[in-house]
Write a protein that holds these residues in place. Structure first.
Motif, mmCIF file in Angstrom:
data_model
loop_
_atom_site.group_PDB
_atom_site.id
_atom_site.type_symbol
_atom_site.label_atom_id
_atom_site.label_comp_id
_atom_site.label_asym_id
_atom_site.label_seq_id
_atom_site.Cartn_x
_atom_site.Cartn_y
_atom_site.Cartn_z
ATOM 1 N N THR A 86 34.194 52.898 47.153
ATOM 2 C CA THR A 86 34.518 52.246 45.800
ATOM 3 C C THR A 86 35.440 53.024 44.850
ATOM 4 N N PRO A 88 38.426 53.106 41.481
ATOM 5 C CA PRO A 88 38.873 52.327 40.564
ATOM 6 C C PRO A 88 40.343 51.987 40.778
ATOM 7 N N TYR A 114 33.177 57.779 38.638
ATOM 8 C CA TYR A 114 34.486 57.671 37.671
ATOM 9 C C TYR A 114 35.677 58.903 37.876
ATOM 10 N N SER A 130 38.607 48.487 45.000
ATOM 11 C CA SER A 130 38.465 48.247 43.463
ATOM 12 C C SER A 130 37.999 46.773 43.461
HETATM 13 N N1 LIG Z 1 35.527 52.163 37.824
HETATM 14 C C1 LIG Z 1 35.030 52.876 38.865
HETATM 15 C C2 LIG Z 1 34.685 54.166 38.828
HETATM 16 C C3 LIG Z 1 34.291 54.817 40.056
HETATM 17 C C4 LIG Z 1 34.118 54.112 41.168
HETATM 18 C C5 LIG Z 1 34.575 52.697 41.304
HETATM 19 C C6 LIG Z 1 35.096 52.103 40.268
HETATM 20 C C7 LIG Z 1 35.680 50.690 40.304
HETATM 21 C C8 LIG Z 1 35.722 50.062 41.354
HETATM 22 N N2 LIG Z 1 36.249 48.926 41.067
HETATM 23 C C9 LIG Z 1 36.744 48.828 39.699
HETATM 24 O O1 LIG Z 1 36.155 49.983 39.174
#
Ligand SMILES: Nc1ccccc1-c1cnco1
Length: 238
Positions: A86, A88, A114, A130
């Motif tokens: 997963t 972003p 993140y 994502s």
């Molecule tokens: N924002 C994120 C931060 C860390 C891992 C995945 C994400 C993610 C996955 N889909 C949208 O955001």
């Protein structure tokens, strides 16, 4: 189906795996979900899972070793999993991908953070995913969204009643039709007559028309996509 989840925050999954449709699917043995704490695959005293990025910059990056150790340990036996990360900036998750993933015998979901995961981890990954263009603190909620959408598609998980509702409509990503229940009138707002008629053919066509209209209004790209794929019937196109 078996899913292994690799995360630094395993506690986030506790309620998700106990409650509701997903909880029942797991307790009944229809699906198997194992959550693994990446920290359990460290070898140092302080159980370090992340470190500062080479080249400087903010935040911390998930180290490759504990994740590779977890992968090696968890793939010693059995079928090799289809591995998701997963991220972003991954490929946008949608119903089509959910259907594709629901056919895999085994998945592994590595929850990103993140600030990111060491790039070398991606050598283990089949799909970076994502769930949308917004910034989260980590990939655990996206992992739960993906598991919810995928596991409900496993035969037997939704049970009899709900599976009747999981028709080709919603599984083609079309928006749902309006729902009503008793009372027939509430604060001057009446339930559409057709739904009280008991005429099942009329009710079905009203619902299809409502769903197509709502999808065309709010998400025209879904209609275009289905048209391109020839997934809309002639009468649905009228
Ligand atoms: N924002 C994120 C931060 C860390 C891992 C995945 C994400 C993610 C996955 N889909 C949208 O955001």
């Amino acid at each position: 189906m078996r899913i292994d989840v690799l995360t630094v925050l395993p506690g986030l999954f506790d309620c998700f795996l106990k409650e509701g449709v997903i909880g029942k699917a797991i307790s009944s043995g229809k699906v198997e979900v194992k959550v693994h704490n990446i920290r359990d695959f460290t070898t140092d005293k302080h159980r370090v899972v992340d470190d500062v990025p080479y080249g400087g910059g903010p935040g911390m990056v998930l180290k490759p070793e504990p994740i590779f150790r977890a992968y090696d340990e968890l793939t010693k036996e059995g079928e090799k999993p289809y591995v998701l990360l997963t991220e972003p900036w991954g490929e946008k998750f949608n119903q089509e991908m959910a259907v594709e993933l629901s056919k895999k015998p085994r998945l592994m979901i590595i929850c990103g953070r993140y600030e990111g995961v060491d790039e070398r981890v991606k050598s283990l990954v089949d799909r970076e995913v994502s769930i949308g263009d917004y910034v989260l603190t980590g990939g655990e909620l996206p992992a739960m969204v993906i598991m919810d959408a995928v596991l409900r598609l496993i035969p037997g998980v939704l049970g009899n009643l709900e599976s009747l509702r999981a028709d080709s409509f919603s599984d083609r990503g079309l928006l749902g039709y309006p729902n009503y229940t008793r009372p027939a009138e509430f604060r001057g707002m009446k339930v559409p007559e057709v739904l009280l008629s008991g005429h099942h053919k009329k009710i079905e066509s009203w619902r299809k028309e409502q769903s197509l209209r709502k999808t065309l209004e709010r998400r025209p790209e879904i209609i275009e996509n289905l048209k391109r794929k020839g997934l809309l019937t002639k009468e649905e196109l009228e």
